[in-house]
Design an enzyme around this catalytic site. Sequence first.
Site, PDB file in Angstrom:
ATOM      1  N   GLU A   1      -4.973  -7.205  15.159  1.00 52.46           N
ATOM      2  CA  GLU A   1      -4.464  -5.877  14.793  1.00 52.46           C
ATOM      3  C   GLU A   1      -5.592  -4.842  14.905  1.00 52.46           C
ATOM      4  OE1 GLU A   1      -0.767  -4.956  12.067  1.00 52.46           O
ATOM      5  OE2 GLU A   1      -2.534  -5.217  10.829  1.00 52.46           O
TER       6      GLU A   1
ATOM      7  N   HIS B   1      -5.263 -33.920  17.609  1.00 51.01           N
ATOM      8  CA  HIS B   1      -4.140 -34.751  18.035  1.00 51.01           C
ATOM      9  C   HIS B   1      -3.006 -33.892  18.582  1.00 51.01           C
ATOM     10  CE1 HIS B   1      -5.766 -38.512  16.313  1.00 51.01           C
ATOM     11  NE2 HIS B   1      -6.445 -37.631  15.594  1.00 51.01           N
TER      12      HIS B   1
ATOM     13  N   GLY C   1      -5.047  -2.219   5.223  1.00 49.10           N
ATOM     14  CA  GLY C   1      -4.259  -3.356   4.736  1.00 49.10           C
ATOM     15  C   GLY C   1      -4.946  -4.689   4.987  1.00 49.10           C
ATOM     16  N   ARG C   2      -5.407  -4.902   6.227  1.00 47.37           N
ATOM     17  CA  ARG C   2      -5.989  -6.216   6.568  1.00 47.37           C
ATOM     18  C   ARG C   2      -7.399  -6.392   6.019  1.00 47.37           C
ATOM     19  NH1 ARG C   2      -4.834  -2.978  10.673  1.00 47.37           N
ATOM     20  NH2 ARG C   2      -6.445  -2.214  12.100  1.00 47.37           N
TER      21      ARG C   2
ATOM     22  N   LYS D   1       0.838  -1.200   0.000  1.00 45.78           N
ATOM     23  CA  LYS D   1       0.000   0.000   0.000  1.00 45.78           C
ATOM     24  C   LYS D   1       0.877   1.255   0.000  1.00 45.78           C
ATOM     25  CE  LYS D   1      -3.561   2.086   2.926  1.00 45.78           C
ATOM     26  NZ  LYS D   1      -4.486   1.853   4.039  1.00 45.78           N
TER      27      LYS D   1
ATOM     28  N   LYS E   1       9.380  -0.936  14.576  1.00 40.55           N
ATOM     29  CA  LYS E   1       9.996  -0.569  13.285  1.00 40.55           C
ATOM     30  C   LYS E   1      11.091   0.471  13.499  1.00 40.55           C
ATOM     31  CE  LYS E   1       5.821  -0.827  10.427  1.00 40.55           C
ATOM     32  NZ  LYS E   1       4.927  -0.055   9.583  1.00 40.55           N
TER      33      LYS E   1
ATOM     34  N   GLU F   1      10.465  -4.674   4.711  1.00 40.06           N
ATOM     35  CA  GLU F   1      10.527  -6.090   4.297  1.00 40.06           C
ATOM     36  C   GLU F   1      10.244  -6.218   2.800  1.00 40.06           C
ATOM     37  OE1 GLU F   1       8.917  -4.961   6.934  1.00 40.06           O
ATOM     38  OE2 GLU F   1       8.982  -6.378   8.613  1.00 40.06           O
TER      39      GLU F   1
HETATM   40  C1  G6Q Z   1      -2.773  -4.013   7.981  1.00 41.32           C
HETATM   41  C2  G6Q Z   1      -1.560  -3.322   8.333  1.00 41.32           C
HETATM   42  C3  G6Q Z   1      -0.290  -4.003   7.868  1.00 41.32           C
HETATM   43  C4  G6Q Z   1       0.125  -3.691   6.449  1.00 41.32           C
HETATM   44  C5  G6Q Z   1       1.580  -4.102   6.263  1.00 41.32           C
HETATM   45  C6  G6Q Z   1       2.081  -3.898   4.866  1.00 41.32           C
HETATM   46  O1  G6Q Z   1      -3.873  -3.594   8.217  1.00 41.32           O
HETATM   47  O2  G6Q Z   1      -1.647  -2.011   7.940  1.00 41.32           O
HETATM   48  O3  G6Q Z   1      -0.331  -5.398   8.043  1.00 41.32           O
HETATM   49  O4  G6Q Z   1      -0.721  -4.322   5.543  1.00 41.32           O
HETATM   50  O5  G6Q Z   1       2.378  -3.416   7.172  1.00 41.32           O
HETATM   51  O6  G6Q Z   1       1.990  -2.555   4.517  1.00 41.32           O
HETATM   52  P1  G6Q Z   1       2.175  -2.096   3.033  1.00 41.32           P
HETATM   53  O7  G6Q Z   1       1.087  -2.695   2.213  1.00 41.32           O
HETATM   54  O8  G6Q Z   1       2.119  -0.606   3.057  1.00 41.32           O
HETATM   55  O9  G6Q Z   1       3.518  -2.614   2.574  1.00 41.32           O
END
Ligand code: G6Q
Length: 543
Positions: A351, A382, A265-266, A205, A505, A211
Amino acid sequence: MKPTHMQPWQQLQSMAPHFREMSLRQLFSSTPNRGETYHLTAGEIYLDYAKNRFDNTVLKTLLDLARECGVEKTRDAMFAGQKINTTENRAVLHTALRNQSENSIELDGIDVMPAIRAVLEQMRTFSRAVREGEWRGATGKRIRTVINIGIGGSDLGPVMATEALKWYSLRELQVKFVSNIDGSHLAEALHGAEPGETLFIIASKTFTTDETMTNAASARHWLVEALGEDAVARHFVALSTNLEAVAEFGIDPANAFAFWDWVGGRYSLTSAIGLSLMIAIGTDNFDELLRGFYTVDEHFRTAPLEQNMPVLLALIGIWNTNFLGAETEAILPYEQYLHRLPAYLQQASMESNGKSVTKDGQRVDYMTGPVLWGEPGTNGQHAFYQLIHQGTRLIPCDFIVFAQSLNNPDGHNEHHRKLLANVFAQSQALAFGKTADEVRADGVAETLVPHKVFEGNRPSNTLLLPKLTPSTLGQLIALYEHKIFVQGVIWGINSFDQWGVELGKVLAKDIYEHLDATDLLRYDSSTAVLLRKAQQLAGDQPT
Ligand code: G6Q
């Protein structure tokens, strides 16, 4: 007003001790038709919530609590595009992404639907080109491996859904996911991949996540080493809200798929973030997934609270967490294809609702989001079910099961019949247990009796659906999204920010810059010793 100061909350508090003592055996014997009474249907989802410790008065009071907390008003505000994510001053409009109606959805006076439809169409065109082999790599070969590079919300949804819908996917195409900064993740994904046949989807996003940017840079390096700089445009596409950064990376703007800051994001699976999934399952199946989401969105938006499945699930969760003392919730899909669903819902719930201040910044004095975890049945039986059955903690469970299987390897449906028998047996055992007298009646030696007793009285919900399809998957995800939303409203927290991931971070950045430093005085003694030890073990210890 804090929910704890509301009358329904206080009433529930006074009812709770009775229900902490009350057993499900008693509840079922006083109301033998609980099973016929306490169920709901939404789309193709049948929910049995009878095996929870409550009665009509508790249920009515929980619904009063929902009303008093403004669940309906806040739900309508979300669907209408109001900026309910107050700490980031953003609307929360993931429901617009799957809107199947002709209605416009306005944000700051502009209808968001035309842009959503345009990106979906761009995704469809691109997915078809990749699946049908029209999209060629720089050396003219068709794409056989697609690698989505993203993390968190830009990874978990596509991974979960691509696994869930594998049965519907194009098997000649391998769709892989790389998220971890640990180089082994990318290395394993690249193992055996042929550069000329590999397409990278950079899903971010913000297009700044360390990462993802690190993995994307290494993937780019791998490709350029093999095919040269000019190949990048044919082998990299991006999913992002930050189209400038995408262009800087060298990705052709024509191959960038946009989304917007009002998609969390989620909650982004049905945005451009779903491109890898669309490539795997095809456009028709993706459209069916959207329709599934929409079915439950509409149910949530219009059903009266009493018959509103996300609301009911949320309220049962609140009853178990805030009044009966549960600290976790287990998600137990009896469907192998849903093996990543618990991890996906873990992010969605933890989250969103892992917060300890209310929207106006007050410290809460009640529990908020539970720890969510799980694994597919019957494997869990199990492994960790022992603790659910006989441990000291109260662990409410959600069993998820489909009446039909997608696979029938023995030709007689025996696997699925046994799977069904197991899921129904587990909720029965958890609810009703086995008393000492029942154990004795089996002729068990007295010394072993206490070990073989099952107290029962463990609450569970069972979600029964006809078959795992793109639509039923969409329905399930929307159900949990809205359950989480309702709980956030009742707890008075902002379910749509995630400030809790920031500090780590920042500190990681600082430590990264000092990983090889000899002077570690800036750190606490534990961190300093760990760093020194790591330096020694890595063979970097300065002499
Ligand atoms: C979700 C969070 C988080 C996000 C990641 C990746 O709701 O905001 O999990 O999706 O940190 O972020 P980017 O898509 O910006 O790389």
